[in-house]
Design a protein around this motif. Structure first.
Motif, PDB file in Angstrom:
ATOM      1  N   ILE A 100      49.176 -22.482  22.874  1.00 57.52           N
ATOM      2  CA  ILE A 100      48.145 -21.471  23.139  1.00 57.52           C
ATOM      3  C   ILE A 100      48.372 -20.826  24.503  1.00 57.52           C
ATOM      4  N   GLY A 101      48.737 -21.627  25.495  1.00 57.77           N
ATOM      5  CA  GLY A 101      49.021 -21.104  26.821  1.00 57.77           C
ATOM      6  C   GLY A 101      47.766 -20.787  27.625  1.00 57.77           C
ATOM      7  N   PHE A 102      47.991 -20.219  28.797  1.00 52.68           N
ATOM      8  CA  PHE A 102      46.898 -19.886  29.715  1.00 52.68           C
ATOM      9  C   PHE A 102      46.328 -18.519  29.363  1.00 52.68           C
ATOM     10  N   GLY A 103      44.985 -18.428  29.398  1.00 51.12           N
ATOM     11  CA  GLY A 103      44.357 -17.156  29.043  1.00 51.12           C
ATOM     12  C   GLY A 103      42.918 -17.090  29.500  1.00 51.12           C
ATOM     13  N   ARG A 104      42.134 -16.267  28.802  1.00 50.90           N
ATOM     14  CA  ARG A 104      40.747 -16.005  29.207  1.00 50.90           C
ATOM     15  C   ARG A 104      39.873 -17.256  29.140  1.00 50.90           C
ATOM     16  N   PHE A 105      40.132 -18.095  28.146  1.00 46.66           N
ATOM     17  CA  PHE A 105      39.343 -19.322  28.051  1.00 46.66           C
ATOM     18  C   PHE A 105      39.523 -20.171  29.305  1.00 46.66           C
ATOM     19  N   HIS A 106      40.732 -20.260  29.808  1.00 47.92           N
ATOM     20  CA  HIS A 106      41.001 -21.114  30.959  1.00 47.92           C
ATOM     21  C   HIS A 106      40.395 -20.543  32.242  1.00 47.92           C
ATOM     22  N   ILE A 107      40.293 -19.220  32.303  1.00 51.28           N
ATOM     23  CA  ILE A 107      39.607 -18.610  33.454  1.00 51.28           C
ATOM     24  C   ILE A 107      38.124 -18.989  33.426  1.00 51.28           C
ATOM     25  N   LEU A 108      37.501 -18.895  32.231  1.00 50.05           N
ATOM     26  CA  LEU A 108      36.103 -19.289  32.081  1.00 50.05           C
ATOM     27  C   LEU A 108      35.932 -20.772  32.387  1.00 50.05           C
ATOM     28  N   LEU A 109      36.841 -21.588  31.872  1.00 47.11           N
ATOM     29  CA  LEU A 109      36.801 -23.028  32.128  1.00 47.11           C
ATOM     30  C   LEU A 109      36.945 -23.328  33.611  1.00 47.11           C
ATOM     31  N   PRO A 132      50.125 -23.895  16.709  1.00 47.48           N
ATOM     32  CA  PRO A 132      51.451 -24.165  16.138  1.00 47.48           C
ATOM     33  C   PRO A 132      51.369 -24.278  14.619  1.00 47.48           C
ATOM     34  N   ALA A 133      52.513 -24.081  13.939  1.00 47.48           N
ATOM     35  CA  ALA A 133      52.560 -24.206  12.493  1.00 47.48           C
ATOM     36  C   ALA A 133      52.350 -25.659  12.099  1.00 47.48           C
ATOM     37  N   GLY A 134      51.684 -25.848  10.966  1.00 50.07           N
ATOM     38  CA  GLY A 134      51.462 -27.200  10.475  1.00 50.07           C
ATOM     39  C   GLY A 134      50.024 -27.642  10.643  1.00 50.07           C
ATOM     40  N   ARG A 135      49.837 -28.947  10.669  1.00 53.86           N
ATOM     41  CA  ARG A 135      48.495 -29.504  10.768  1.00 53.86           C
ATOM     42  C   ARG A 135      48.408 -30.477  11.943  1.00 53.86           C
ATOM     43  N   LEU A 136      47.196 -30.597  12.475  1.00 53.43           N
ATOM     44  CA  LEU A 136      46.966 -31.460  13.632  1.00 53.43           C
ATOM     45  C   LEU A 136      46.929 -32.912  13.181  1.00 53.43           C
ATOM     46  N   VAL A 137      47.810 -33.705  13.724  1.00 50.95           N
ATOM     47  CA  VAL A 137      47.879 -35.116  13.362  1.00 50.95           C
ATOM     48  C   VAL A 137      48.050 -35.947  14.625  1.00 50.95           C
ATOM     49  N   GLU A 138      47.105 -36.826  14.853  1.00 51.85           N
ATOM     50  CA  GLU A 138      47.214 -37.831  15.908  1.00 51.85           C
ATOM     51  C   GLU A 138      46.483 -39.067  15.442  1.00 51.85           C
ATOM     52  N   PRO A 139      47.015 -40.227  15.725  1.00 50.56           N
ATOM     53  CA  PRO A 139      46.330 -41.447  15.268  1.00 50.56           C
ATOM     54  C   PRO A 139      45.007 -41.646  15.997  1.00 50.56           C
ATOM     55  N   ALA A 140      44.008 -42.059  15.253  1.00 44.80           N
ATOM     56  CA  ALA A 140      42.713 -42.355  15.867  1.00 44.80           C
ATOM     57  C   ALA A 140      42.831 -43.600  16.733  1.00 44.80           C
ATOM     58  N   VAL A 141      42.175 -43.560  17.891  1.00 41.21           N
ATOM     59  CA  VAL A 141      42.211 -44.686  18.828  1.00 41.21           C
ATOM     60  C   VAL A 141      41.040 -45.606  18.528  1.00 41.21           C
TER      61      VAL A 141
END
Length: 421
Positions: A49-58, A262-271
């Motif tokens: 996604i990179g740096f943008g308007r959301f990060h300025i607000l954040l 990014p292309a694809g689906r978000l996958v991370e193991p639950a902690v």
């Protein structure tokens, strides 16, 4: 060539044409299948996604939380001489106020980290703002010294929750921008320190310290309403198994930044073991955890010690001054003896303000060191510089005030020279 042979030949040609027509479709199906098989993590999404308007607000909203933190901490330096005179406090009683604030910060900091890992960063940060603003406002109505230190310790507890905003902010910032944005955010801390000093300069001499505290709560109240623009941490949602909420958050950020995931689906193991201190002390993290704890101890001890002791130096006129005038040597007399009960003058507020402005000079240096030499080397260099400058402070040790036979007693709040004589 017989009719049967012709028929077989035509059929073969037709079959070949059909196969040629079906191949692109097959490739397309294969590419769609490959795309479905692709996966990405939260970190991959943040970097894409990179740096943008959301990060300025954040950066602005979460940076403003540092303003509130700094105002609550620096308030101790401004209000110390006032409560000393109002409640006739000994030195250890004045020091106990700061001790109780940081005790509340320490206890709730540990609990806040656990709760943030279990129930979400956003909830802890927003709750910390409400908590600290509420108890800070109650502090202005404290009827006694006991109530004052209790309420300020509760404020310290709330500020510990607000400090979790640093984690929330960092998890959304792309890695290549962290070495620039995180040190730059210290400007907000300096802004908060200067605001409370200026507020004390303008309000305390006329309306008193209680109204100064009431006015200082205003930024916290404003920020509570601004927090609706900050989403919950996507990393927390994934670790909690709420992948859909994490994807929704990342899609919202991508739209604000006019980018895509990014292309694809978000996958991370639950902690499964979230918020457990055992993780920090296992074989993989034990050494790093101990070193970071000690580094934070040294940084906090030196920084807050130097900041809060500056008010003590000013209040007791223990500055290194050549040829001090009579005002700098004044002691108010009382039938019980002598007491350092001297409220801040305009020059004292100016001195505190200048000491806060001095931090601005190190912000570019800090950013340059982080980007050129990295984090570990920057930490080493800056800690060494702090040690050297602390040793240089010891060179100036002459007392501007001659010793007195008795330093205890209680007096009325006056600073005019000879007013009690």
């Amino acid at each position: 060539m017989g009719d049967g042979t012709k028929t077989q030949l035509v059929s073969a040609i037709h079959l070949q044409e059909v196969e040629l027509q079906e191949k692109p479709a097959g490739k397309q199906q294969g590419s769609e299948s490959d795309k479905a098989d692709q996966t990405f993590t939260v970190e991959d999404a943040v970097e894409t996604i990179g740096f943008g308007r959301f990060h300025i607000l954040l950066f602005v909203i979460m940076g403003s939380s540092n303003i509130v933190e700094a105002m609550e901490i620096m308030l101790l330096a401004v209000v110390s001489p006032e409560i000393r005179c109002e409640w006739r406090l000994d030195d250890w009683q004045v020091a106990l106020v700061s001790t109780m604030v940081f005790l509340g910060f320490m206890v709730c900091g540990v609990l806040g980290g656990y709760v943030a890992d279990r129930y979400g960063r956003w909830k802890v940060v927003c709750g910390g703002f409400i908590w600290s603003a509420y108890f800070s406002l109650l502090t202005s109505f404290a009827p006694s010294y006991g109530w004052f230190i209790f309420l300020r310790s509760m404020v310290g507890c709330g500020v510990a929750g607000v400090s979790q905003g640093f984690v929330l902010k960092t998890e959304f910032i792309p890695a290549k921008h962290r070495a620039f944005l995180l040190p730059l955010a210290t400007i907000f801390w300096m802004t908060g320190s200067m605001l409370i000093i200026i507020l004390g300069m303008l309000v305390v001499p006329t309306l008193g310290w209680r109204w100064m505290i009431r006015i200082s709560v205003t930024p916290s109240v404003v920020l509570i309403f601004l927090f609706k623009f900050i989403p919950e941490s996507a990393r927390y949602n994934v670790s909690a198994g709420n992948v859909d909420a994490a994807v929704q958050t990342l899609q919202q950020i991508a739209r604000m930044n006019r980018s895509s995931l990014p292309a694809g689906r978000l996958v991370e193991p639950a902690v499964t073991e979230r918020g457990s201190w055992r993780i920090l002390l296992n074989s993989s993290f034990r050494r790093t955890s101990i070193l970071l704890w000690y580094s934070w101890f040294v940084a906090s001890f030196s920084y807050y010690g130097s900041v809060l002791s500056s008010s003590e130096l000013l209040e007791k006129n223990l500055l290194c001054v050549t040829n001090p005038d009579r005002e700098h040597q004044v002691k108010h007399r009382h039938e019980d003896g002598l007491c350092y009960c001297i409220p801040f003058a305009f020059d004292d507020y100016q001195t505190l303000l200048i000491s806060c402005l001095g931090e601005i000079a190190l912000v570019p240096l800090n950013i340059g060191l982080l980007n050129v030499f990295g984090r570990k080397m920057s930490l080493t260099v800056l800690q060494l510089m702090a040690a050297i400058f602390f040793m240089l402070v010891n060179i100036c040790t002459t007392m501007c005030i001659p010793p007195q036979p008795d330093l205890w007693g209680w007096v009325s709040v006056r600073r005019s020279v000879g007013s009690e004589e």
